[in-house]
Design an enzyme around this catalytic site. Structure first.
Site, PDB file in Angstrom:
ATOM      1  N   GLY A 105      -0.374  23.522  25.455  1.00  0.00           N
ATOM      2  CA  GLY A 105      -0.572  24.829  26.067  1.00  0.00           C
ATOM      3  C   GLY A 105      -1.787  25.557  25.503  1.00  0.00           C
ATOM      4  O   GLY A 105      -2.543  26.205  26.241  1.00  0.00           O
ATOM      5  N   THR A 106      -1.984  25.454  24.196  1.00  0.00           N
ATOM      6  CA  THR A 106      -3.098  26.158  23.565  1.00  0.00           C
ATOM      7  C   THR A 106      -4.430  25.643  24.112  1.00  0.00           C
ATOM      8  O   THR A 106      -5.312  26.426  24.498  1.00  0.00           O
ATOM      9  CB  THR A 106      -3.047  25.961  22.037  1.00  0.00           C
ATOM     10  OG1 THR A 106      -1.800  26.496  21.567  1.00  0.00           O
ATOM     11  CG2 THR A 106      -4.200  26.651  21.349  1.00  0.00           C
ATOM     12  N   ASN A 132       7.175  34.548  26.021  1.00  0.00           N
ATOM     13  CA  ASN A 132       7.860  33.680  25.068  1.00  0.00           C
ATOM     14  C   ASN A 132       8.809  34.428  24.145  1.00  0.00           C
ATOM     15  O   ASN A 132       9.799  33.885  23.694  1.00  0.00           O
ATOM     16  CB  ASN A 132       6.827  32.900  24.240  1.00  0.00           C
ATOM     17  CG  ASN A 132       5.717  33.785  23.719  1.00  0.00           C
ATOM     18  OD1 ASN A 132       4.966  34.371  24.507  1.00  0.00           O
ATOM     19  ND2 ASN A 132       5.611  33.904  22.408  1.00  0.00           N
ATOM     20  N   GLN A 185       6.137  28.962  29.430  1.00  0.00           N
ATOM     21  CA  GLN A 185       7.580  29.242  29.318  1.00  0.00           C
ATOM     22  C   GLN A 185       8.289  29.246  30.672  1.00  0.00           C
ATOM     23  O   GLN A 185       9.467  29.603  30.738  1.00  0.00           O
ATOM     24  CB  GLN A 185       7.795  30.604  28.630  1.00  0.00           C
ATOM     25  CG  GLN A 185       7.400  30.654  27.176  1.00  0.00           C
ATOM     26  CD  GLN A 185       8.336  29.866  26.270  1.00  0.00           C
ATOM     27  OE1 GLN A 185       9.440  29.482  26.658  1.00  0.00           O
ATOM     28  NE2 GLN A 185       7.894  29.615  25.045  1.00  0.00           N
ATOM     29  N   SER A 237       2.914  23.144  28.824  1.00  0.00           N
ATOM     30  CA  SER A 237       3.047  22.378  27.584  1.00  0.00           C
ATOM     31  C   SER A 237       4.310  21.538  27.660  1.00  0.00           C
ATOM     32  O   SER A 237       5.387  22.061  27.968  1.00  0.00           O
ATOM     33  CB  SER A 237       3.123  23.342  26.405  1.00  0.00           C
ATOM     34  OG  SER A 237       3.362  22.622  25.221  1.00  0.00           O
ATOM     35  N   ALA A 238       4.192  20.252  27.371  1.00  0.00           N
ATOM     36  CA  ALA A 238       5.346  19.356  27.526  1.00  0.00           C
ATOM     37  C   ALA A 238       6.482  19.686  26.559  1.00  0.00           C
ATOM     38  O   ALA A 238       7.653  19.600  26.918  1.00  0.00           O
ATOM     39  CB  ALA A 238       4.902  17.902  27.324  1.00  0.00           C
ATOM     40  N   HIS A 239       6.144  20.091  25.334  1.00  0.00           N
ATOM     41  CA  HIS A 239       7.223  20.249  24.342  1.00  0.00           C
ATOM     42  C   HIS A 239       8.063  21.497  24.563  1.00  0.00           C
ATOM     43  O   HIS A 239       9.065  21.702  23.884  1.00  0.00           O
ATOM     44  CB  HIS A 239       6.673  20.181  22.910  1.00  0.00           C
ATOM     45  CG  HIS A 239       5.983  21.420  22.417  1.00  0.00           C
ATOM     46  ND1 HIS A 239       6.652  22.426  21.759  1.00  0.00           N
ATOM     47  CD2 HIS A 239       4.692  21.815  22.477  1.00  0.00           C
ATOM     48  CE1 HIS A 239       5.790  23.382  21.415  1.00  0.00           C
ATOM     49  NE2 HIS A 239       4.598  23.029  21.845  1.00  0.00           N
ATOM     50  N   THR A 275      -9.948   9.500  25.515  1.00  0.00           N
ATOM     51  CA  THR A 275      -9.017   8.479  25.995  1.00  0.00           C
ATOM     52  C   THR A 275      -7.658   9.110  26.296  1.00  0.00           C
ATOM     53  O   THR A 275      -7.129   9.874  25.488  1.00  0.00           O
ATOM     54  CB  THR A 275      -8.870   7.368  24.935  1.00  0.00           C
ATOM     55  OG1 THR A 275     -10.156   6.780  24.748  1.00  0.00           O
ATOM     56  CG2 THR A 275      -7.875   6.293  25.372  1.00  0.00           C
ATOM     57  N   CYS A 307       4.609  31.815  16.000  1.00  0.00           N
ATOM     58  CA  CYS A 307       3.204  31.728  15.602  1.00  0.00           C
ATOM     59  C   CYS A 307       2.831  32.808  14.599  1.00  0.00           C
ATOM     60  O   CYS A 307       1.846  32.681  13.897  1.00  0.00           O
ATOM     61  CB  CYS A 307       2.298  31.842  16.818  1.00  0.00           C
ATOM     62  SG  CYS A 307       2.707  30.625  18.069  1.00  0.00           S
TER      63      CYS A 307
HETATM   64  C1  LIG Z   1       4.194  27.635  23.068  1.00  0.00           C
HETATM   65  C2  LIG Z   1       3.310  28.466  23.941  1.00  0.00           C
HETATM   66  C3  LIG Z   1       1.943  28.196  24.034  1.00  0.00           C
HETATM   67  C4  LIG Z   1       1.266  27.125  23.196  1.00  0.00           C
HETATM   68  O1  LIG Z   1       1.608  25.833  23.613  1.00  0.00           O
HETATM   69  P1  LIG Z   1       1.343  24.582  22.618  1.00  0.00           P
HETATM   70  O2  LIG Z   1       1.621  23.394  23.472  1.00  0.00           O
HETATM   71  O3  LIG Z   1       2.334  24.735  21.513  1.00  0.00           O
HETATM   72  O4  LIG Z   1      -0.056  24.674  22.174  1.00  0.00           O
HETATM   73  C5  LIG Z   1       1.191  28.963  24.884  1.00  0.00           C
HETATM   74  N1  LIG Z   1       1.743  29.946  25.619  1.00  0.00           N
HETATM   75  C6  LIG Z   1       3.055  30.226  25.569  1.00  0.00           C
HETATM   76  C7  LIG Z   1       3.619  31.305  26.428  1.00  0.00           C
HETATM   77  C8  LIG Z   1       3.886  29.498  24.718  1.00  0.00           C
HETATM   78  O5  LIG Z   1       5.183  29.793  24.658  1.00  0.00           O
END
Ligand SMILES: *Cc1c(COP(=O)(O)O)cnc(C)c1O
Length: 370
Positions: A70-71, A143, A171, A191-193, A229, A310
């Site tokens: 996401g970042t 978030n 989110q 973001s996948a996680h 890659t 964070c």
């Molecule tokens: C977690 C989060 C991010 C960052 O995502 P990462 O994959 O951890 O870099 C960005 N924006 C929001 C709203 C998030 O909750």
């Protein structure tokens, strides 16, 4: 026994994603950009994953750019549009710290305030538009407090003024439905996680035809938008997690919130109870230091968060809660509970009991609480 109530910070890997990734790690080693058979097999897995991610957004596969998370997606989007950007006071640090850097580099940024429940008024966005405005960046779901922004209305304003709309939707999956066309969004970060996929992979949706300056340089991967890659196992885990994702009801969250409000005096819910992700509640326990409550609950087996992960490690009050008008001491007393697939009624009831016990003990020790 542990119970995990911090899904907005990260989610456990879905078993389906794990087994799909194991297959790639064990059997598929090709470079997806090679023309031999090994490369082409890897490419097929990568493109199938791209279609699965696109489907989550009602987008086309060719509009999905895989990134490291996401970042990076937010950085790619915001550096890529550089020019006057309008954003809000409650964005994730992965937007606000990017716009701060853009300001240092000489670009104009307007930060629009939000109301007391954390919703931005689209008319305030409209009023911030100038002739040189290039983009609006507003998150879908906050978030920390789970507030859902009126993204479709903001998208319509952007379209009307022919400026780009970027949405940090990290989110949103598994919380609210996403539709890049209904939202009229041009750039959207994932973001996948945060959706039961693996860490270290994300995506930027880039609407076909959107001009976007490159952020890093190398090969011509990802339609020349993001070199390097391809992370095939990550993409496959991401795609599989996206394809099995569903949106839970708000029953467990509401059960937790009701139990807390019934047993803990002076607990205040932050955010907008009518426009909120179904898994999140953020509560101020006045007179209590949020960090102390996180530690007390951790010792009892519960993982929760005080505001944004964070900014933890520092005792700074959450900028999101300050933007809602909370006092610094109330903001420091806030805890975020974010539920997910593994939580049960028994866990929720046990957490509520642990909170009542810990808050009352911490308040007795607090000179500030009378
Ligand atoms: C977690 C989060 C991010 C960052 O995502 P990462 O994959 O951890 O870099 C960005 N924006 C929001 C709203 C998030 O909750």
């Amino acid at each position: 026994m542990r119970a995990y109530f911090d899904h907005n910070s990260t989610t456990p890997l879905a078993p389906e994603a794990w087994s799909a990734m194991q297959h790639i790690f064990a059997e598929i080693h090709g470079n997806a950009s090679s023309i031999h058979r090994e490369g082409q097999v890897a490419r097929q897995h990568l493109e199938a994953a791209r279609r699965q991610v696109a489907q989550l957004l009602q987008a086309k596969a060719e509009e999905i750019v895989f990134t490291s998370g996401g970042t990076e997606s937010n950085n790619l989007a915001l550096f890529g549009v550089a020019g006057h950007i309008i954003t809000t006071a409650i964005e994730h640090p992965a937007v606000l710290n990017v716009t701060e850097e853009l300001q240092r580099l000489g670009h104009a940024v307007t930060v629009v305030p939000v109301g007391a429940t954390g919703i931005v008024d689209p008319e305030n966005i409209r009023r911030a538009i100038r002739p040189e405005t290039r983009a609006i960046s507003v998150m879908a779901v906050n978030n920390e407090i789970g507030t859902v922004q009126p993204v479709a209305e903001i998208g319509a304003i952007a379209r009307e003024h022919q400026i780009l709309f970027h949405c940090d939707a990290v989110q949103a999956p598994g919380r609210i439905p996403i539709d890049v066309n209904a939202w009229q969004v041009d750039l959207l970060s994932l973001s996948a996680h945060k959706l039961y996929g693996p860490k270290g992979i994300g995506a930027l949706y880039v609407r076909k035809g959107t001009p976007l300056r490159k952020r890093s340089f190398g090969g011509h991967h990802e339609r020349d938008r993001r070199p390097g890659t391809e992370n095939v196992p990550g993409a496959v885990g991401f795609g599989r997690a996206a394809s099995v994702l569903s949106i839970p009801s708000n029953d467990l969250r509401d059960r937790l919130e009701a139990a807390i409000l019934a047993t803990v005096p002076n607990a205040i819910v932050n955010g907008d109870r009518d426009h909120r992700a179904p898994n999140t509640t953020n509560i101020c326990f006045s007179g209590v230091e949020g960090e102390s409550l996180v530690i007390a609950l951790d010792l009892k087996g519960f993982a929760v968060s005080s505001g944004s992960a964070c900014s933890s490690g520092s005792v700074e009050p959450s900028p999101v809660l300050l933007a809602l008008g909370r006092s610094p001491s109330d903001a420091r007393s806030a805890i975020r509970f974010s539920l997910g697939a593994s939580n049960t009624e028994e866990q929720v009831d046990a957490l509520a009991r642990a909170i009542a016990e810990s808050v009352s003990r911490l308040r007795k020790l607090s000179p500030a609480y009378v």
